[in-house]
Design an enzyme around this catalytic site. Structure first.
Site, PDB file in Angstrom:
ATOM      1  CB  CYS A  82      -0.949  -0.080   1.194  1.00  0.00           C
ATOM      2  SG  CYS A  82      -1.318   1.462   2.009  1.00  0.00           S
ATOM      3  CB  CYS A  85       0.902   1.783   4.247  1.00  0.00           C
ATOM      4  SG  CYS A  85      -0.810   1.235   4.112  1.00  0.00           S
ATOM      5  CB  CYS A 428     -18.517  -1.529 -14.558  1.00  0.00           C
ATOM      6  SG  CYS A 428     -19.965  -2.559 -14.390  1.00  0.00           S
ATOM      7  CB  CYS A 431     -20.798  -3.482 -17.307  1.00  0.00           C
ATOM      8  SG  CYS A 431     -21.322  -2.204 -16.162  1.00  0.00           S
TER       9      CYS A 431
END
Ligand SMILES: *[C@@H]1O[C@H](CO)[C@@H](O)[C@H](O)[C@H]1NC(C)=O
Ligand SMILES: *[C@@H]1O[C@H](CO)[C@@H](O)[C@H](O)[C@H]1NC(C)=O
Ligand SMILES: *[C@@H]1O[C@H](CO)[C@@H](O)[C@H](O)[C@H]1NC(C)=O
Ligand SMILES: *[C@@H]1O[C@H](CO)[C@@H](O)[C@H](O)[C@H]1NC(C)=O
Ligand SMILES: *[C@@H]1O[C@H](CO)[C@@H](O)[C@H](O)[C@H]1NC(C)=O
Length: 532
Positions: A82, A85, A428, A431
């Site tokens: 991350c 982070c 998406c 979708c």
């Protein structure tokens, strides 16, 4: 996944691509979990407490011991991959060193989330980094720290947890000293300090670390500051200098209302947009933004700020005034607005809820023109600028018709046709999953003169009629007058779609023996939707 989608919501609806948010707990973790056999190393797991940079390194084996040994424990859940982070690590280490001399009861700690999935699950961690504060060894319901992720604000937040969150003021001199000490000072004037409103005030003071809090019940201080009833006063060293929030005698204080007031009134009337301010700008939840685009290296551009600033006060809380420097690192903002830096100086008005954008009606940028522009947008006099792709030449050649902003009205609201439209986003996944079914449906109904199966890419086409907020969204526009729209929220399979179309835009009642089709708005249809 939901948090990840929520982030996308922010990235797309808010124009702040630079917005710092949490990173979602993504698939990587599940893989980590699957290949966690290192745990099987010989010897019983130790509950020894190790430190790095004054920060405890916690695992499922030593977590309980850390809770026993430290009355106050702030735990950061992070992931090695991350980026937020990593950026935060030096700040967190700095906070730990600032707190070293405070009290041995207070300790900072960290947990490598992907390596400690048991803890992640126990504490309901849904993104990284996340901070949980544990008190008195109580492992249930830790408090989350959501303030700015900087050493000083972490320290301030912790000190407010440990000590009094607000200073009690007895004399004029004490009040004056507190007000002078910081840019933003909040004083609660309460006739009765045992009142429930006082508890609400203190709860806010514990969390709002970017402001300093005091309170008083002294009549002479009420008088000195011209307050007659219970009131929360925000003193600031800029703009209006002061903002009053009288407590409603019947309803009392609510945490949500008071914090909204403090957020709105603690912002500068004109906010300069950049990485540091973007979370504040969007965190204020003021839905209308008026954005002035200028090139800050040009004096004539900078001079426009005066008029812009002058127009701002009456709109505080309703329209947030923001300046974007086109010469800064704001290309993503220009892109979001579909603009070119050469268009500066110019204004745009945007509603971040509907994402509707409005173009100024004149080129002039003065206090008067800015005021008029805001008023005209708010009163509905100015029509939003709607994005649209060009109509593809072959838009009606395939079974699934291709709609864009420009032909949507004409096709969808055609009174002689029943039109079923899929509103999608190219990225998406849900979708993509239903794309083939939609093709099959269009193929099946291609010879029905009065039925049109269509799709529209909602990321490139905006509509005046409504805003599409989730993907995919399916809407049915029945033939006939009245611009009727029916939202389809049931199962996305060929059979159910066909029943819906054959039945004229409603689903037949399920027979007793059949498994019921989920009702509109049911939880299960939502799960299969990527929120915009
Ligand atoms: C903490 O205490 C030590 C010794 O008592 C001192 O040398 C050090 O400067 C202090 N650190 C801070 C941040 O106050
Ligand atoms: C821990 O904190 C929660 C929430 O504040 C509270 O309901 C619970 O009783 C506490 N448990 C113990 C053992 O103190
Ligand atoms: C801003 O103005 C400077 C001239 O002062 C110019 O060199 C620069 O290209 C401009 N920046 C943009 C993005 O237009
Ligand atoms: C912006 O406009 C200038 C001048 O009209 C043009 O040369 C430039 O290519 C445009 N840039 C973009 C990114 O469209
Ligand atoms: C969704 O499910 C939760 C519990 O699972 C329930 O409390 C809630 O009312 C449901 N919402 C809808 C819209 O059905």
């Amino acid at each position: 996944m939901r948090l990840h989608s929520f982030l996308l919501l922010f990235l797309l609806t808010a124009w702040a691509w630079g917005l710092d948010g949490e990173e979602g707990v993504e698939e990587e973790e599940e893989e980590e979990e699957a290949k966690a056999p290192e745990e099987a190393s010989p010897g019983p797991p130790s509950d020894e407490l190790l430190e790095e940079d004054n920060i405890l390194v916690l695992t499922q084996h030593n977590f309980a011991r850390a809770l026993r040994e430290h009355r106050y424990l702030l735990v950061e859940f992070y992931a090695p991959w991350c980026k937020h982070c990593k950026a935060l690590a030096p700040e967190y280490a700095k906070a730990a060193s600032l707190l070293k001399n405070e009290s041995s009861e207070l300790k900072l700690a960290k947990v490598d989330g992907p390596a400690e999935m048991k803890l992640v699950v126990e504490f309901g961690v849904t993104g990284y980094p996340v901070f949980k504060f544990f008190q008195d060894g109580n492992r249930s319901q830790p408090v989350e720290f959501t303030g700015p992720q900087e050493a000083e604000s972490i320290v301030r937040w912790l000190k407010r947890r440990l000590g009094p969150a607000a200073t009690q003021l007895e004399t004029e001199a004490e009040a004056r000293q507190l007000i002078d000490s910081q840019d933003l000072v909040v004083i609660g004037f309460f006739k009765d300090l045992q009142d429930e409103d006082m508890a609400v005030f203190l709860a806010i003071a514990k969390d709002a670390v970017d402001m300093t809090f005091g309170f008083t019940d002294r009549p002479e201080l009420f008088q000195k500051y011209g307050v007659s009833q219970d009131t929360v006063v925000l003193f600031k060293k800029f703009d209006e200098g002061r903002a009053d929030y009288p407590v409603d005698e019947e309803l009392g204080l609510t945490q949500a209302d008071l914090s909204h007031f403090l957020v709105v009134h603690s912002m500068h009337l004109v906010m300069e947009f950049n990485r540091q301010t973007s979370s504040k700008i969007f965190g204020a939840r003021i839905l209308n933004h008026l954005v002035l685009f200028i090139n800050q290296t040009l004096t004539p551009h900078k001079e426009l700020l005066t008029g812009f600033q002058e127009a701002a006060p009456p709109f505080r809380g309703e329209v947030l005034f923001v300046v974007v420097d086109v010469a800064g690192e704001n290309d993503h903002v220009l892109q979001y607005f579909g603009m070119n830096a050469t268009e500066a100086p110019t204004l745009r008005f945007i509603n971040i809820d509907t994402t509707k954008k409005y173009l100024p009606t004149t080129e002039e940028i003065t206090a008067a023109s800015v005021t008029t522009f805001c008023q005209d947008v708010l009163s509905g006099k100015v029509k939003p600028q709607l994005r649209s792709q060009a109509i593809p030449p072959d838009w009606d050649q395939k079974p699934v018709k291709v709609l864009v902003g420009k032909n949507f009205e004409q096709v969808a609201f055609d009174e002689s046709k029943n039109v079923f439209v899929k509103f999608y986003a190219p990225w998406c996944t849900h979708c993509k999953e239903m794309a083939q079914t939609w093709e099959d449906l269009a193929e099946k109904y291609k010879d029905h003169e009065d039925i049109i199966i269509a799709e529209l890419d909602s990321t490139a086409n905006e509509l005046e009629a409504f805003t599409v907020r989730g993907f995919p969204t399916l809407k049915y526009f029945p033939a006939g007058p009245g611009r009727k729209v029916i939202e389809y929220k049931s199962a996305r399979d060929l059979e159910t779609f066909s029943k819906f179309l054959d039945n004229g835009g409603v689903l037949p009642e399920p027979e007793k023996s059949e498994v019921p089709i989920p009702e509109a708005g049911a939880n299960n249809s939502k799960e299969h939707k990527d929120e915009l």
